[in-house]
Design a protein around this motif. Structure first.
Motif, PDB file in Angstrom:
ATOM      1  N   UNK A  39     -18.939   0.049 -21.784  1.00 54.14           N
ATOM      2  CA  UNK A  39     -19.833   0.667 -20.809  1.00 54.14           C
ATOM      3  C   UNK A  39     -19.157   0.984 -19.486  1.00 54.14           C
ATOM      4  N   UNK A  40     -18.258   0.140 -19.054  1.00 53.51           N
ATOM      5  CA  UNK A  40     -17.581   0.406 -17.774  1.00 53.51           C
ATOM      6  C   UNK A  40     -16.617   1.586 -17.874  1.00 53.51           C
ATOM      7  N   UNK A  41     -16.244   1.953 -19.103  1.00 55.28           N
ATOM      8  CA  UNK A  41     -15.375   3.100 -19.300  1.00 55.28           C
ATOM      9  C   UNK A  41     -16.161   4.358 -19.658  1.00 55.28           C
ATOM     10  N   UNK A  42     -17.497   4.266 -19.646  1.00 52.18           N
ATOM     11  CA  UNK A  42     -18.310   5.387 -20.118  1.00 52.18           C
ATOM     12  C   UNK A  42     -18.010   6.713 -19.428  1.00 52.18           C
ATOM     13  N   UNK A  43     -17.666   6.746 -18.139  1.00 52.19           N
ATOM     14  CA  UNK A  43     -17.325   8.050 -17.560  1.00 52.19           C
ATOM     15  C   UNK A  43     -16.065   8.669 -18.170  1.00 52.19           C
ATOM     16  N   UNK A  44     -15.252   7.839 -18.827  1.00 53.00           N
ATOM     17  CA  UNK A  44     -13.990   8.297 -19.389  1.00 53.00           C
ATOM     18  C   UNK A  44     -14.007   8.348 -20.916  1.00 53.00           C
ATOM     19  N   UNK A  45     -15.153   7.999 -21.530  1.00 54.11           N
ATOM     20  CA  UNK A  45     -15.246   7.905 -22.987  1.00 54.11           C
ATOM     21  C   UNK A  45     -16.107   9.030 -23.552  1.00 54.11           C
ATOM     22  N   UNK A  46     -15.710   9.479 -24.742  1.00 53.71           N
ATOM     23  CA  UNK A  46     -16.522  10.483 -25.427  1.00 53.71           C
ATOM     24  C   UNK A  46     -16.296  10.369 -26.925  1.00 53.71           C
ATOM     25  N   UNK A  47     -17.305  10.782 -27.688  1.00 50.03           N
ATOM     26  CA  UNK A  47     -17.142  10.723 -29.152  1.00 50.03           C
ATOM     27  C   UNK A  47     -16.131  11.759 -29.627  1.00 50.03           C
ATOM     28  N   UNK A  48     -15.351  11.381 -30.618  1.00 51.20           N
ATOM     29  CA  UNK A  48     -14.371  12.288 -31.233  1.00 51.20           C
ATOM     30  C   UNK A  48     -14.305  12.001 -32.730  1.00 51.20           C
ATOM     31  N   UNK A  49     -13.692  12.919 -33.443  1.00 56.20           N
ATOM     32  CA  UNK A  49     -13.331  12.664 -34.829  1.00 56.20           C
ATOM     33  C   UNK A  49     -11.887  12.198 -34.832  1.00 56.20           C
ATOM     34  N   UNK A  50     -11.623  11.074 -35.464  1.00 57.16           N
ATOM     35  CA  UNK A  50     -10.273  10.519 -35.575  1.00 57.16           C
ATOM     36  C   UNK A  50      -9.866  10.659 -37.034  1.00 57.16           C
ATOM     37  N   UNK A  51      -8.960  11.581 -37.281  1.00 57.86           N
ATOM     38  CA  UNK A  51      -8.547  11.856 -38.656  1.00 57.86           C
ATOM     39  C   UNK A  51      -9.766  12.073 -39.557  1.00 57.86           C
ATOM     40  N   UNK A  52     -10.760  12.769 -39.013  1.00 60.65           N
ATOM     41  CA  UNK A  52     -11.953  13.120 -39.775  1.00 60.65           C
ATOM     42  C   UNK A  52     -13.066  12.097 -39.760  1.00 60.65           C
ATOM     43  N   UNK A  53     -12.876  10.959 -39.094  1.00 60.05           N
ATOM     44  CA  UNK A  53     -13.898   9.906 -39.052  1.00 60.05           C
ATOM     45  C   UNK A  53     -14.396   9.706 -37.616  1.00 60.05           C
ATOM     46  N   UNK A  54     -15.551   9.036 -37.479  1.00 57.12           N
ATOM     47  CA  UNK A  54     -16.153   8.799 -36.171  1.00 57.12           C
ATOM     48  C   UNK A  54     -15.270   7.921 -35.299  1.00 57.12           C
ATOM     49  N   UNK A  55     -15.221   8.266 -34.008  1.00 54.44           N
ATOM     50  CA  UNK A  55     -14.447   7.466 -33.080  1.00 54.44           C
ATOM     51  C   UNK A  55     -14.866   7.718 -31.649  1.00 54.44           C
ATOM     52  N   UNK A  56     -14.278   6.965 -30.740  1.00 53.32           N
ATOM     53  CA  UNK A  56     -14.504   7.125 -29.303  1.00 53.32           C
ATOM     54  C   UNK A  56     -13.141   7.226 -28.640  1.00 53.32           C
TER      55      UNK A  56
END
Length: 96
Positions: A39-56
Motif C-alpha cells: 500500500x505504501x508503494x501504491x503511487x508507484x505500483x500498477x498491474x502488469x502481465x509478467x510473461x503472460x501472467x498477472x503481476x504488479x
C-alpha cells in the motif's frame, strides 16, 4: 485477483544478483499481511502481465524497481514471486 491457497509459497530474489531463490511455504494470511505493505508503494505500483501472467510492477521515474508475479492454480493464488534483481527485471517480458 484470485483468493490465496492455504499453502501458498512466497519466493524472493532479495534484490541481489548473489541471492538464491528461497521458497517458504506459508499460511495465506501471513502473505496477505505482508502484501499490505505494498500500500505504501501504491503511487508507484500498477498491474502488469509478467510473461503472460498477472503481476504488479513497482517503478519510479520509468525504471522498474520490483515485480510481484502471481501463479494461479484452480482459481487460487498458489505462489507469489517477488523479483527485485535488476538483471532479472530486465529479462522479464513485462506488458508496460
Amino acid at each position: 485477483m484470485a483468493v490465496p491457497h492455504p499453502a501458498m509459497a512466497l519466493r524472493s530474489d532479495g534484490g541481489s544478483t548473489q541471492a538464491r531463490h528461497s521458497t517458504m511455504p506459508t499460511a495465506a494470511r501471513v502473505v496477505a499481511a505482508q502484501a499490505t505493505t505494498l500500500g505504501r508503494f501504491s503511487p508507484f505500483a500498477r498491474p502488469v502481465l509478467v510473461n503472460g501472467a498477472a503481476g504488479i510492477l513497482v517503478s519510479a521515474a520509468g525504471r522498474p524497481l520490483s515485480v510481484m508475479a502471481f501463479t494461479v492454480t484452480d482459481g487460487r493464488i498458489a505462489a507469489i514471486e517477488v523479483i527485485a534483481d535488476t538483471e532479472r527485471l530486465a529479462a522479464l517480458d513485462l506488458d508496460r
